[in-house]
Design an enzyme around this catalytic site. Sequence first.
Site, PDB file in Angstrom:
ATOM      1  N   SER A 135     -10.259   9.575  -6.275  1.00 50.64           N
ATOM      2  CA  SER A 135      -9.671   8.343  -6.794  1.00 50.64           C
ATOM      3  C   SER A 135      -9.460   7.369  -5.633  1.00 50.64           C
ATOM      4  O   SER A 135      -8.803   7.712  -4.651  1.00 50.64           O
ATOM      5  CB  SER A 135      -8.337   8.660  -7.474  1.00 50.64           C
ATOM      6  OG  SER A 135      -7.748   7.494  -8.002  1.00 50.64           O
ATOM      7  N   LYS A 161     -13.836   7.228  -8.630  1.00 53.33           N
ATOM      8  CA  LYS A 161     -12.988   6.502  -9.576  1.00 53.33           C
ATOM      9  C   LYS A 161     -12.315   5.347  -8.846  1.00 53.33           C
ATOM     10  O   LYS A 161     -11.659   5.552  -7.831  1.00 53.33           O
ATOM     11  CB  LYS A 161     -11.924   7.414 -10.190  1.00 53.33           C
ATOM     12  CG  LYS A 161     -11.018   6.683 -11.182  1.00 53.33           C
ATOM     13  CD  LYS A 161     -10.094   7.631 -11.923  1.00 53.33           C
ATOM     14  CE  LYS A 161      -8.830   7.943 -11.150  1.00 53.33           C
ATOM     15  NZ  LYS A 161      -7.861   8.731 -11.947  1.00 53.33           N
ATOM     16  N   LYS A 163      -9.522   2.408  -8.914  1.00 51.51           N
ATOM     17  CA  LYS A 163      -8.356   1.819  -9.562  1.00 51.51           C
ATOM     18  C   LYS A 163      -8.614   0.321  -9.737  1.00 51.51           C
ATOM     19  O   LYS A 163      -9.121  -0.349  -8.825  1.00 51.51           O
ATOM     20  CB  LYS A 163      -7.106   2.036  -8.717  1.00 51.51           C
ATOM     21  CG  LYS A 163      -6.690   3.492  -8.569  1.00 51.51           C
ATOM     22  CD  LYS A 163      -6.107   4.050  -9.857  1.00 51.51           C
ATOM     23  CE  LYS A 163      -5.524   5.443  -9.641  1.00 51.51           C
ATOM     24  NZ  LYS A 163      -4.882   5.975 -10.871  1.00 51.51           N
ATOM     25  N   ASP A 189     -10.035   3.092 -13.515  1.00 51.74           N
ATOM     26  CA  ASP A 189      -8.727   3.478 -14.053  1.00 51.74           C
ATOM     27  C   ASP A 189      -7.796   2.280 -13.956  1.00 51.74           C
ATOM     28  O   ASP A 189      -7.521   1.782 -12.866  1.00 51.74           O
ATOM     29  CB  ASP A 189      -8.168   4.650 -13.248  1.00 51.74           C
ATOM     30  CG  ASP A 189      -6.821   5.132 -13.773  1.00 51.74           C
ATOM     31  OD1 ASP A 189      -6.372   4.654 -14.826  1.00 51.74           O
ATOM     32  OD2 ASP A 189      -6.217   6.004 -13.110  1.00 51.74           O
ATOM     33  N   GLU A 214     -10.409   4.228 -17.919  1.00 51.25           N
ATOM     34  CA  GLU A 214      -9.245   5.072 -18.172  1.00 51.25           C
ATOM     35  C   GLU A 214      -7.998   4.230 -18.441  1.00 51.25           C
ATOM     36  O   GLU A 214      -7.673   3.333 -17.655  1.00 51.25           O
ATOM     37  CB  GLU A 214      -9.030   5.975 -16.953  1.00 51.25           C
ATOM     38  CG  GLU A 214      -7.902   6.971 -17.085  1.00 51.25           C
ATOM     39  CD  GLU A 214      -7.765   7.818 -15.824  1.00 51.25           C
ATOM     40  OE1 GLU A 214      -6.762   8.555 -15.731  1.00 51.25           O
ATOM     41  OE2 GLU A 214      -8.640   7.747 -14.939  1.00 51.25           O
ATOM     42  N   ASP A 239      -5.135   8.558 -20.745  1.00 51.23           N
ATOM     43  CA  ASP A 239      -4.373   9.313 -19.753  1.00 51.23           C
ATOM     44  C   ASP A 239      -2.918   9.321 -20.205  1.00 51.23           C
ATOM     45  O   ASP A 239      -2.452  10.237 -20.888  1.00 51.23           O
ATOM     46  CB  ASP A 239      -4.565   8.669 -18.376  1.00 51.23           C
ATOM     47  CG  ASP A 239      -3.680   9.257 -17.284  1.00 51.23           C
ATOM     48  OD1 ASP A 239      -2.830  10.124 -17.564  1.00 51.23           O
ATOM     49  OD2 ASP A 239      -3.809   8.830 -16.122  1.00 51.23           O
ATOM     50  N   LYS A 263      -3.504  15.893 -17.546  1.00 53.07           N
ATOM     51  CA  LYS A 263      -2.620  16.105 -16.403  1.00 53.07           C
ATOM     52  C   LYS A 263      -1.512  17.051 -16.855  1.00 53.07           C
ATOM     53  O   LYS A 263      -0.700  16.695 -17.707  1.00 53.07           O
ATOM     54  CB  LYS A 263      -2.018  14.790 -15.914  1.00 53.07           C
ATOM     55  CG  LYS A 263      -3.003  13.869 -15.202  1.00 53.07           C
ATOM     56  CD  LYS A 263      -2.332  12.585 -14.774  1.00 53.07           C
ATOM     57  CE  LYS A 263      -3.322  11.671 -14.045  1.00 53.07           C
ATOM     58  NZ  LYS A 263      -2.735  10.322 -13.811  1.00 53.07           N
ATOM     59  N   GLY A 291      -5.158  13.892 -11.466  1.00 53.93           N
ATOM     60  CA  GLY A 291      -4.362  14.293 -10.319  1.00 53.93           C
ATOM     61  C   GLY A 291      -3.157  13.394 -10.132  1.00 53.93           C
ATOM     62  O   GLY A 291      -3.157  12.237 -10.557  1.00 53.93           O
TER      63      GLY A 291
END
Length: 368
Positions: A135, A161, A163, A189, A214, A239, A263, A291
Amino acid sequence: MKLEGVELIHVSMPLVSPFRTSFGTQVTRDLLLLRLVTDEGEGWGECVTMPDPLYSSEYVAGAADVLRRFLVPALAASGPLDASRVATVLSPFKGHRMAKAALEMAVLDAELRAEGRSFGRELGAVHDRVPCGVSVGIMDSVPQLLDAVDGYLDQGYVRIKLKIEPGWDVEPVRAVRERFGDDVLLQVDANTAYTLADARHLARLDPFDLLLIEQPLEEEDILGHADLARQITTPVCLDESITSAQSAAAAIRLGACQVVNVKPGRVGGYLESRRIHDVCAANGVPVWCGGMLETGIGRAANIALAALPGFTMPGDTSASDRYYRTDITEPFVLDDGMLSVPTGPGIGVLPVPERLADVTTHTEWVSG
């Protein structure tokens, strides 16, 4: 097993570099570890709360308080320890899934250590190794982002991934695609940073062939996600919205997601995570393991979970050095883009005493 008590261990671990998302920037990871003591041995749990209630309503001090005042006493009064009963024993207390997950994890670890069985075997793992994604936080500039992605790909991570947030979405994605090509597994995400009014803008991500977007909208907005999924071609992954097997089943039925991020802390534990996995598998929905910047304690358990058959997409189970120069356990090291599933009893790892001592800020004992 009989519960003798739980030690709450507060730790503060500096990150290798600041990690920025749409809800804030972390430079240290302050979290809570649990050392559960029974008449047959010990078990370890990790509570993935943050210091402030930004990612979720839970936070470190609140988790410690509810464990101290309610959860541990209730568990102690319930009779012999049995991991399969922990969720039921704690169910009268509303919410606090991360605290409950940490306590259940510690009980399960103690139980499996006493029986000589591993987390992977107990959960139903079918793989010895799992592929690892990474991430990448929001950066100050696109060139800085490209340098970071380049480094992670060189290390062998098989999925990237990014952000994102309003103002940092289309351009960084375009830059990564142009620099590294279409073969890189890429996803984004948003951590709830958008609204359904942004649907047309988010559709601008469709040409980049992303694995998924996400949690673009607020966690309660399940119908909004269903509407968004009909307006974009990028698969929607939930998520924060997924808090149980029941909520996963509802989201799938409503068409709110095509992928689910699991998660364990967010959903109340590894046993509920397995139930979510089963619901998604029954509906043909792929899952992957998210995570929360875990130490080696939580990372070991996450890797075991990610070895279940329905986890068909690389998760955020990165190597220890992605976040920490020195982990509190022996480090998890990337090997050809993979991490090995621990095979020892319980979660298969233990804290290194001197490393744990170096990052411990204070401890407290809660009698059973």
